[in-house]
Design an enzyme around this catalytic site. Structure first.
Site, mmCIF file in Angstrom:
data_model
loop_
_atom_site.group_PDB
_atom_site.id
_atom_site.type_symbol
_atom_site.label_atom_id
_atom_site.label_comp_id
_atom_site.label_asym_id
_atom_site.label_seq_id
_atom_site.Cartn_x
_atom_site.Cartn_y
_atom_site.Cartn_z
ATOM 1 C CG MET A 70 -11.072 -6.150 -28.882
ATOM 2 S SD MET A 70 -12.714 -5.555 -28.462
ATOM 3 C CE MET A 70 -13.325 -6.844 -27.487
ATOM 4 C CB CYS A 71 -8.801 -0.603 -31.115
ATOM 5 S SG CYS A 71 -7.315 -1.330 -30.454
#
Ligand code: SF4
Ligand code: SF4
Lengths: 350, 503
Positions: free
Chosen positions: A1-2
């Site tokens: 993620m991110c």
């Protein structure tokens, strides 16, 4: 993620923050609305010789006077003001962002080859570990970090990021998985000129943290990205290693590859691994680090997180997603993906 | 009046229906438990040590062995052992000797530490499909690299590294001397470390000619007795280890009784045939950390600064400060031997009561070296009570670079931890010099067993690392965040620098 994205204009042409805001917002699936932030270089030309200190204050009484007491002891405050912010419906204001333009007295740090930087580093460590209600989240010259808990657009609009013009920009859309979502935990992480955005989790955190702490850094932000900024400061600034060597220390080639290198290269890589074993970072990550001279992007040794590169004339883009780069620059060319652990470096060429 | 005898410890029985009268038990028991009367096998259980040799060799599984068939009046303080030790000492007026490790039921910290694993956000790594690096270099590392970047982009390395030992796995075999163990046992270990790309210690007994072919995998030891030490010996070792202390007996020296000093042992140790080999408690040229530093330097000088020099100390409460001192000498590694370390022979009171657990010692040594910013100046080797690959992973996460195993390797060769090593009658041919017993141990076969043990622990270690999302051993070292303490008190957690479970 991110979601992460970084851009440099190698000829120092300035870009305002609006396009990177749009690019970051495109990656909202990579975030959770709990943290976003931007770093920009070249934004304070009027104060380019001063350290621009960005602080989150919980209130403007006790913590502020304690920070100023320390600043007065170590140097001179040239100018200070509240960082202009604009209320957003989707963003709860938990701290008061403040900035100082500060000149340290270099004669106070005897025996250091970079006394001003060391004074500044000391002030950051002291404040963040010992002054309740104050957190210095940006401390470089002619650059600044702007971050908060919220979605990328809200954070950008909160600081009105389009008002700033820089030749390097980094941005980050956060999906916290193992630490709380709070303002200090949002990226970019910064120390002096180093700003870092990171997608991933550093499984070697315990080792890396102990390593930087034994070298005089204090980790106070409860997240693994903080150590990356300190590792770059330690290896890049204090040990004087060029970025590509720092990346080799943090994400080194495997022993099998080293064993098959020509003798001289082998000797160098062997020495890097032995010397900087505790700096080696493990786990899935894609990272972009900036200084006033350039940016470097790299992934972990087996590439468990995505990283895409694009170029257009003097501009170099590094991001988690090609689509984000295309939002910033529809004409972008030479889109490609670096190999695991291979640094992608964009340096100013003026 | 006579004190009489204490009850026998074990009761040996033979299932007469099963027994085929092959008499192998008589041959196998070096302690003389069995003998033949007419056609019957008579059993003297009192002599049994529970070494299991007869059991493992009985073709009919006819032998059974039970512990302590006789009870004393139960008492929480005056345990049977406490009473029996007193009775034996009242009778003899002597120090009670013991073999193998600490036999008291102290809680094992390793068993109250749990390792971490990845779920979802940080993927675990599959060691069967991805590279996993366990290669370990032991020795001094510079605290920073000096390089020159030329205008043409070439990089010149200015820092010169000091010699390091290169291990393919962080598992080594600790020092067990020729004398304490047999030559066949040493040979088995030597072949095993050669096969697995690691190292073993010679112990303080010198280096027997038969081991010369394996010298590149040997760490030669210099103990206070200086047995077998000459320039030839030093030159043959891949590294040199100064032994100050040992986990099973901190603060005391060693004693190999004259009866064990046969021709071969006498040659190897360079002492007269049949004479007692006594290593004094202190080195008589070391009374301070400066003296130690001098010995380190002399050994380096003698070997032209080509070999790493290790210093081994027993885990005691100020091991951390001592290690910091050692780190500041020219030494390349400090070996910390915990209070569960094995022993060929030691006073029981030392084995069971002196020293501290390896887990705490390693953690505090690592912490001190970190605090002082000198962790890279020296490698840390943990030993003393390491029983499996999880103990190894935990030792490394607490700050060790590598471990020494001892008892584990002996068990791989047959040892049943009977604890009678000091008597020299080891029925497995390990802790003995009696030719008929030594002969029982086949170095070809046993080296494969030991190598298998190292291989399997290495595999398990890579699986544990992979589960933690770590693919190089450097990133496990000192990585306290991958450990959690379960039912450990706050003080211990603090020393270990480990958070409790759930935190
Ligand atoms: S001492 Fe060993 S060999 Fe002898 S009877 Fe007991 S278990 Fe069997
Ligand atoms: S080495 Fe031999 S004597 Fe010592 S504990 Fe093991 S089996 Fe018993």
């Amino acid at each position: 993620m991110c979601g992460i994205i970084g851009v440099i204009d190698r000829k120092r042409a300035l870009m305002d923050g609006s396009s990177i805001r749009d690019a970051l917002s495109l990656m909202n699936e990579r975030g959770s609305g709990e943290g976003a932030g931007y770093a920009a270089y070249g934004i304070y030309p009027d104060y380019q010789d001063c350290y621009a200190i960005h602080v989150f204050f919980d209130n403007l009484v006790e913590p502020k006077s304690r920070v100023e007491e320390m600043l007065h002891k170590w140097g001179r405050i040239v100018h200070q003001e509240a960082i202009p912010t604009y209320e957003q419906d989707g963003l709860k204001k938990s701290h008061i962002p403040w900035r100082y333009f500060f000149k340290p007295y270099s004669d106070l740090m005897a025996g250091s080859t970079t006394p001003e930087d060391d004074v500044m580093k000391y002030i950051v460590m002291e404040t963040n570990s010992n002054i309740q209600g104050a957190l210095i989240f940006s401390s470089g010259k002619n650059m600044g970090v702007f971050k908060a808990s919220g979605w990328p657009e809200d954070v950008a609009n909160f600081y009105r990021i389009e008002d700033y013009k820089g030749y390097i920009w980094l941005a980050h859309n956060r999906y916290p998985t193992n630490t709380p979502g709070w303002w200090g935990g949002a990226h970019p992480f910064n120390l002096l000129d180093w700003a870092v955005v990171h997608n991933g989790e550093i499984t070697s955190y315990g080792t890396n943290r102990r390593y930087v702490e034994s070298n005089g850094y204090t980790c106070s932000m409860f997240t693994d990205t903080e150590v990356v900024a300190y590792l770059f400061d330690l290896l890049g600034r204090r040990h004087g290693l060029p970025e590509d060597i720092v990346v080799k220390a943090l994400a080194p080639p495997f022993w099998d590859e080293i064993d098959n290198m020509p003798e001289k290269e082998q000797e160098l890589n062997h020495a890097i691994r032995l010397t900087y074993g505790p700096a080696l970072m493990n786990g899935p990550f894609a990272i972009v680090v900036a200084t006033h001279e350039g940016i470097v992007g790299f992934t972990d040794r087996i590439k468990l997180r995505p990283l895409v590169i694009g170029e257009n004339g003097n501009r170099l883009y590094i991001s988690s997603e090609e689509a984000a780069i295309r939002v910033m620059d529809p004409e972008v060319q030479n889109i490609h993906m670096p190999r695991a652990g291979e640094p992608v470096i964009g340096r100013l060429n003026i | 009046m006579s004190l009489g005898s204490v009850p026998l410890k074990y009761k040996v029985t033979i299932d007469r229906e099963q027994c085929m009268h092959c008499m192998r038990c008589i041959d196998n028991c070096s302690y003389g438990v069995y003998h033949k009367e007419d056609d019957r096998i008579i059993i003297d259980s009192r002599k049994c040590t529970a070494c299991h040799h007869c059991i493992s060799m009985c073709p009919r599984d006819a032998i059974s062995l039970k512990e302590r068939p006789v009870d004393y009046r139960s008492h929480p303080l005056w345990t049977a052992e406490a009473r029996e030790d007193i009775i034996n000492q009242a009778r003899t007026g002597k120090i009670i000797l013991a073999g193998m490790g600490n036999a008291k039921p102290y809680p094992v910290i390793f068993d109250r530490l749990v390792l971490d694993a990845c779920q979802v956000t940080n993927p675990s790594i599959d060691p069967l499909r991805e590279p996993m690096e366990l290669r370990t270099y032991l020795g001094k590392k510079p605290s920073r690299l000096e390089i020159d970047k030329k205008d043409n982009g070439d990089i010149e390395l200015k820092t010169k590294l000091t010699p390091n030992l290169k291990l393919e796995t962080p598992i080594m075999i600790g020092h067990m001397s020729y004398g304490a163990i047999s030559l066949n046992a040493q040979l088995s270990l030597a072949k095993a470390v050669e096969k697995t790309g690691t190292f073993m210690g010679t112990g303080e007994g010198g280096l027997h000619e038969a081991i010369y072919p394996y010298q590149k995998n040997m760490i030669v030891q210099v103990a206070s007795g200086r047995f077998g030490v000459d320039i030839n010996y030093l030159e043959r070792g891949a590294a040199i280890e100064i032994k100050i202390g040992q986990g099973a007996k901190p603060g005391i020296g060693g004693h190999l009784p004259g009866e064990k000093v046969c021709q071969d042992v006498s040659c190897t140790r360079m002492i007269p045939l049949g004479s007692d080999a006594i290593s004094p408690a202190p080195h008589h040229d070391i009374y301070s950390i400066e003296d130690l530093a001098q010995l380190v330097r002399s050994l380096k000088e003698a070997t032209e600064w080509k070999k790493p020099v290790f210093v081994k100390i027993a885990a005691v409460h100020n091991a951390a400060a001592i290690s910091a001192g050692i780190a500041r000498s020219s030494a390349d590694a400090v070996v910390i031997d915990g209070f569960r370390g094995g022993s060929g022979a030691t006073p029981k009171v030392f084995r069971d009561n002196v020293g501290i657990p390896i887990e705490a010692a390693v953690a505090s040594v690592d912490q001190k070296l970190k605090d002082q910013g000198i962790r890279n100046k020296i490698s840390v080797i943990a030993s003393g009570g390491i029983r499996n690959s999880a103990d190894i992973a935990k030792s490394i996460a607490l700050g060790a670079d590598a471990v020494y195993i001892g008892t584990g390797a002996l068990i791989a060769m047959g040892c049943r931890v009977c604890g009678q090593c000091y008597r020299g009658m080891c029925p497995w041919g390990i802790a003995t010099q009696r030719p008929d017993l030594v002969e029982r141990l086949d170095p070809e076969v046993e080296s494969e067993h030991v190598a298998n043990l190292i291989r399997s622990w290495t595999l398990e270690l890579s699986e544990l690392m992979g589960a933690a999302g770590i693919n190089s051993i450097e990133s496990l070292r000192s990585n306290r965040s991958r450990l959690r303490g379960y039912m450990l008190d706050e003080g211990t957690l603090d020393v270990l620098q480990v958070k409790p479970v759930g935190a």
